[in-house]
Design a protein around this motif. Structure first.
Motif, short mmCIF file in Angstrom:
data_model
loop_
_atom_site.label_atom_id
_atom_site.label_comp_id
_atom_site.label_asym_id
_atom_site.label_seq_id
_atom_site.Cartn_x
_atom_site.Cartn_y
_atom_site.Cartn_z
N ALA A 1 35.93 34.04 52.99
CA ALA A 1 36.26 34.12 51.56
C ALA A 1 37.39 35.11 51.29
O ALA A 1 37.80 35.31 50.15
CB ALA A 1 35.01 34.53 50.77
N GLY A 2 37.89 35.78 52.35
CA GLY A 2 39.04 36.67 52.20
C GLY A 2 38.67 38.12 51.94
O GLY A 2 39.54 38.93 51.60
N ASP A 3 37.39 38.49 52.08
CA ASP A 3 36.96 39.86 51.81
C ASP A 3 37.36 40.83 52.93
O ASP A 3 37.55 40.42 54.07
CB ASP A 3 35.42 39.94 51.72
CG ASP A 3 34.90 39.37 50.42
OD1 ASP A 3 35.72 38.89 49.61
OD2 ASP A 3 33.67 39.40 50.24
N VAL A 4 37.39 42.13 52.56
CA VAL A 4 37.35 43.17 53.58
C VAL A 4 35.88 43.38 53.91
O VAL A 4 35.05 43.52 52.99
CB VAL A 4 37.95 44.49 53.06
CG1 VAL A 4 37.79 45.60 54.10
CG2 VAL A 4 39.43 44.31 52.70
N VAL A 5 35.53 43.37 55.19
CA VAL A 5 34.15 43.67 55.60
C VAL A 5 34.17 45.02 56.33
O VAL A 5 34.92 45.20 57.30
CB VAL A 5 33.58 42.57 56.51
CG1 VAL A 5 32.19 42.96 57.02
CG2 VAL A 5 33.52 41.24 55.78
N LEU A 6 33.35 45.96 55.84
CA LEU A 6 33.20 47.28 56.47
C LEU A 6 31.84 47.31 57.15
O LEU A 6 30.81 47.22 56.46
CB LEU A 6 33.23 48.38 55.42
CG LEU A 6 34.54 48.68 54.69
CD1 LEU A 6 34.28 49.68 53.57
CD2 LEU A 6 35.57 49.23 55.66
#
Ligand code: T5A
Length: 210
Positions: free
Chosen positions: A87-92
């Protein structure tokens, strides 16, 4: 994938969770909310596996421990991390595959090649774009945990020799996207160092340090 996968790693009490919270707030302030996850855990099945892996009062084989952690990771990758990246998120992520190499291979002594193969199966080969490795001496991490009044889990009850092997494995970690940060410094210094690295991988949609 459209998103950016960033992992924070390091020994006990290095400051990973604190930094994940700060980076998440900083990204949000830049208009880019991040998906944050903590390993092992993050889905109902992964949380159940975490409870057994970290809290079980019963003895378990080292291989059982490995597969509990990998079962948790496989579920988290399938249900949370991959969809968020697609979905284009940044995942931390607070820990990922490097934890398994440092704890189960260097710490526990399981064979590296077999663990790496099992890891690839669990993650489908997913690798972070950036891995921030926070380094602190064992006694500094333990003291921070004591001050935070953290209840000890199965890993934290291991002796200093175990935790020293884990730390040294982290110090040897190298490869694409692996960045080491001296986490004995004040929080603000650690945050600034981490933010510079995060900007470099997530730059196109970030405004920059204010
Ligand atoms: N595990 C996990 C495996 O064996 N294999 C695996 O593959 C995986 C994924 C998880 C356990 O599972 C094992 C490893 C772990 O033992 P956990 O509780 O989820 O356990 O993770 P821990 O790393 O043990 O969590 P901690 O909370 O102890 O460490 P953190 O997150 O690194 O530290 P944090 O941020 O909570 O900070 C601790 C204290 O230090 C302070 C904070 O305010 C807090 O009080 N602090 C600082 N103080 C001074 N200067 C700084 N720069 C500071 N940064 C933070």
């Amino acid at each position: 994938m459209a998103g950016v996968f960033i992992v924070l790693e390091g020994p006990e009490g290095a400051g990973k969770s604190t930094l994940v919270r700060w980076l998440s707030a900083r990204l949000l302030a830049d208009g880019r909310p991040a998906t944050t996850v903590r390993e092992p855990g993050g889905t109902p099945v992964a949380e159940a596996a975490r409870k057994v892996a970290l809290k079980s009062k019963h003895d378990m084989s080292l291989t059982s421990e490995l597969f509990l952690i990998l079962a948790a990771r496989a579920d988290l990758v399938d249900r949370v991390i991959r969809p968020a990246l697609e979905a284009g998120d940044v995942v931390l992520a607070d820990r990922f595959g490097l934890s398994t190499l440092c704890y189960q291979v260097a710490g526990r002594g399981l064979p590296r090649a077999e663990v790496e193969a099992a890891l690839r199966l669990a993650t489908g080969g997913l690798e972070p774009a950036l891995t921030l490795v926070l380094d602190v001496p064992v006694e500094v991490g333990r003291e921070r945990q004591r001050r935070a009044r953290k209840e000890q889990d199965r890993f934290e009850r291991q002796d200093d020799a175990f935790h020293q092997r884990v730390r040294e494995a982290y110090q040897r970690a190298a490869g694409p996207g692996v960045v080491h940060i001296d986490a004995t410094r004040p929080k603000k210094t650690v945050q600034d160092a981490a933010w510079r690295e995060v900007q470099a991988v997530a730059a196109p949609t970030l405004r920059g340090v204010s």
